[in-house]
Design a protein around this motif. Structure first.
Motif, mmCIF file in Angstrom:
data_model
loop_
_atom_site.group_PDB
_atom_site.id
_atom_site.type_symbol
_atom_site.label_atom_id
_atom_site.label_comp_id
_atom_site.label_asym_id
_atom_site.label_seq_id
_atom_site.Cartn_x
_atom_site.Cartn_y
_atom_site.Cartn_z
ATOM 1 N N ARG A 1 -12.849 5.920 2.388
ATOM 2 C CA ARG A 1 -11.776 6.490 3.533
ATOM 3 C C ARG A 1 -11.445 5.677 4.608
ATOM 4 N N LYS A 2 -12.263 4.668 5.021
ATOM 5 C CA LYS A 2 -11.795 3.820 6.215
ATOM 6 C C LYS A 2 -10.908 2.834 5.368
ATOM 7 N N LEU A 3 -11.159 2.227 4.359
ATOM 8 C CA LEU A 3 -10.071 1.472 3.724
ATOM 9 C C LEU A 3 -8.833 2.049 3.414
ATOM 10 N N VAL A 4 -8.716 3.315 3.232
ATOM 11 C CA VAL A 4 -7.453 4.098 2.836
ATOM 12 C C VAL A 4 -6.689 4.095 4.260
ATOM 13 N N LEU B 1 -3.405 2.475 5.342
ATOM 14 C CA LEU B 1 -2.212 3.468 5.677
ATOM 15 C C LEU B 1 -1.507 2.742 7.030
ATOM 16 N N CYS B 2 -2.600 2.372 8.114
ATOM 17 C CA CYS B 2 -2.123 1.992 9.422
ATOM 18 C C CYS B 2 -1.250 0.630 9.136
ATOM 19 N N ALA B 3 -1.802 -0.058 8.413
ATOM 20 C CA ALA B 3 -0.878 -1.389 8.051
ATOM 21 C C ALA B 3 0.334 -1.055 7.497
ATOM 22 N N SER B 4 0.422 -0.490 6.498
ATOM 23 C CA SER B 4 1.615 -0.136 6.050
ATOM 24 C C SER B 4 2.709 0.656 6.925
ATOM 25 N N VAL B 5 2.132 1.241 7.882
ATOM 26 C CA VAL B 5 3.150 2.013 8.997
ATOM 27 C C VAL B 5 3.313 1.136 10.134
ATOM 28 N N LEU B 6 2.241 0.348 10.632
ATOM 29 C CA LEU B 6 2.472 -0.338 11.790
ATOM 30 C C LEU B 6 3.196 -1.840 11.443
#
Length: 622
Positions: free
Chosen positions: A4-7, A11-16
């Motif tokens: 979960r933490k990896l996802v 997700l944050c990296a892909s958004v930010l």
């Protein structure tokens, strides 16, 4: 948990990550614009920048000091690289438009101004910027020297004249003073007053100024006011064409007046030559009265035995002027080595016979012998024997000499020959010497207007070489030629004489009377006089018939024996007069007349004793 933490991290990296990357790129773009880089010069920011090239290499042009030509190679592109500025050789490989910059100063700082503070500027770019700045500075320094014209040629700037207005004001003053002197202006008091006012104003404004900067502020107003006044004054001046016509009329009138005055002068000079001064008219009257008061025995001259002695020196003198005859006799005897050997045979007319005898009786010559005869006593000399005497007695000849000639209307070119003296037979006696002195062998003829300055006895030693007359030739002067005296349009004259033959003059001549008689010269003279009865062969006077009668019968003697021209020529060489044996006042300016040339009168008057009683009584002065 770990998945979960990896996802969540992914997700944050892909958004930010896109947000951060976009924000960083946008900040770089805004910094470029804020520094005033290309601004409007970048045509399209959506696709980046294409390569742009600025060529600052000097062009090889025929004319010196041209503006450097900047070349910008542009094309649509979105990428800006450090190699955007290249040399001219590299830029030729690019397909782009060449855009010339109008003025170097305008694009002086255009090269890659978007690059901040010169960081990361390639060496080529720095070199180009320096070259551009140097060329621009040179052109700025020379901007006042040359400028390119529209046609591409160079012209020098016109240097402004520092004293233009000063010169204009000075010119106005000159024009104003000229207008003041014109008659059309002088007749208009209003313009005179206005011109003088303007002159004062301009003079005050001008002062001592030498440059326009020295002039006062109101100088322009004074300049304009003066110019307006001069324009109005110019309009009242007379038209040049009408003035030219008036001047031509005045010139023509002056020419006519001059011509009339010349005629009058000629007439009056001839009239003066014909007239006798009051004193010389008084003298023969006073002498005649005294002569007839003497006894018969007191009227005779001594030494009659010398009158026909050929061992002596005989002179023939024909005159009706008592004082002139006295000067001839007195000057000859004064300068003679042996005065007692000189004999004078004087012939005069009946009017002056008594006066002439009385003068020489009361003033006996210094050792010389005098004989005075009356022309009327030569009974053989009559009209039946002498053709000239017959002609002189004709009515036509008398009318020719004595008819009235008005000064203004006389067009006769031979006015000087219309002198009554030519009517006197005394003037023609020189052609009858052998008949008058039948026992004499040689005689020297003297006119009554000569002065003898040296001993003349040497004349009798001249070898005549079977010639009749000894003369001094006068052909050194152009008018003393045969064509001056004879009419060569007459075939008789043209056949027998040469037009350019050398002339001579009467006045002092040596005659061989024996040779005269042998060649029968008197008959030759009579022949030509008869041919000239209608006066078509020569002009009146005695020299023309003398030239004809003695043609080829003359012997030339040294010119120092006889110097002529003292009666008309004021420019005779003084040395010639000093060396002359006889000086001759031929011409109208006789030394006993007031019209005589003053510079020559002394040679004549020195032989007159003005203390003589008869001269004082007649008020004859030097």
């Amino acid at each position: 948990m770990i998945p979960r933490k990896l996802v969540l991290c992914l997700l944050c990296a892909s958004v930010l990550a896109p947000i951060v990357l976009y924000t960083d790129r946008l900040s770089v773009r805004s910094n470029v614009f804020l520094r005033g880089g290309f601004g409007d010069g970048i045509p399209n920011l959506s696709n980046g920048f294409e390569i742009q090239t600025l060529s600052a290499v000097n062009q090889e042009l025929p004319n010196p000091v041209k503006e450097p030509i900047g070349i910008v190679l542009a094309d649509e592109s979105s990428n800006l690289s450090q190699n955007s500025i290249q040399n001219k050789d590299e830029s030729t490989e690019l397909s782009a438009k060449e855009v010339r910059l109008g003025k170097t100063i305008e694009h002086k700082n255009r090269v890659l101004s978007e690059l901040s503070n010169g960081e990361n500027i390639p060496k080529n770019e720095v070199l180009i910027e320096q070259v551009t700045q140097n060329e621009a500075s040179k052109l700025e320094s020379n901007a006042d020297v040359t400028k390119p014209t529209e046609t591409g040629t160079e012209t020098k700037n016109v240097v402004p004249i520092s004293d233009l207005r000063v010169r204009q004001m000075k010119d106005q003053l000159i024009r104003a003073r000229v207008y003041l002197g014109l008659s059309s202006t002088r007749s208009n008091p209003h313009y005179i007053k206005e011109l003088r006012l303007r002159i004062r104003d301009v003079q005050r404004a001008l002062g001592d100024s030498t440059k326009d900067s020295d002039l006062p502020k109101n100088a322009n107003d004074k300049l304009k006011s003066m110019e307006q006044t001069l324009t109005r004054v110019k309009q009242i001046q007379e038209d040049c064409s009408s003035t030219v016509k008036k001047l031509r009329a005045m010139l023509h009138s002056s020419d006519e007046l001059l011509r009339a005055h010349k005629k009058q002068t000629l007439f009056l000079s001839q009239l003066a030559a014909k007239t006798l001064p009051k004193g010389l008219h008084c003298l023969p009257l006073r002498l005649s009265s005294e002569y007839f008061g003497k006894r018969e025995s007191e009227r005779e001259f001594p030494n009659k035995e010398k009158l026909e002695d050929n061992r002596l020196f005989h002179y023939a003198l024909f005159s009706d002027n008592v004082l002139a005859a006295h000067v001839v006799v007195n000057s000859t005897l004064t300068n003679a080595k042996h005065p007692s050997e000189h004999v004078f045979h004087i012939v005069t007319d009946k009017l002056n016979y008594a006066a002439m005898r009385m003068w020489f009786l009361s003033n006996p010559p210094r050792g010389g012998t005098i004989q005075v005869q009356n022309i009327d006593n030569f009974t053989w000399l009559n009209s039946s024997y002498s053709p000239v005497l017959k002609q002189l007695a004709s009515q036509s000849m008398i009318d020719y000499y004595f008819k009235t000639h008005k000064a203004g209307n006389n067009n006769d070119p031979n006015l000087k020959y219309r002198n009554p003296k030519y009517l006197s037979m005394l003037n023609h006696l020189r052609f009858y010497l052998p008949e008058m002195f039948p026992k004499l062998k040689k005689v020297v003829f003297l006119d009554d207007d000569v002065v003898v300055k040296k001993d003349l006895s040497g004349l009798w030693k001249i070898d005549m070489r079977e010639k009749v007359i000894g003369v001094v030739e006068t052909c050194g002067e152009s008018f003393h030629r045969y064509d001056r005296y004879l009419n060569f349009s007459n075939p008789l004259i043209a056949k027998n004489f040469e037009p350019r033959a050398c002339g001579w003059a009467f006045g002092m001549n040596l005659f061989d009377l024996d040779e005269w008689r042998r060649q029968n010269i008197t008959e030759i003279y009579h022949k030509w006089q008869n041919l000239n009865e209608d006066r078509t062969l020569w002009k009146l006077g005695t020299l023309p018939p003398g030239l004809i009668t003695f043609h080829n019968r003359t012997i030339t003697i040294d010119r120092n024996w006889h110097v002529l021209g003292l009666g008309y020529n004021p420019h005779i060489n003084t040395r010639d007069i000093e060396r002359a044996a006889v000086i001759h006042y031929n011409g109208n300016l006789k030394p006993w007349l007031e019209t005589g040339l003053p510079k020559y009168r002394g040679f004549w008057s020195k032989y007159v004793d003005y203390d003589q009683v008869f001269l004082r009584e007649c008020n004859i002065n030097p």
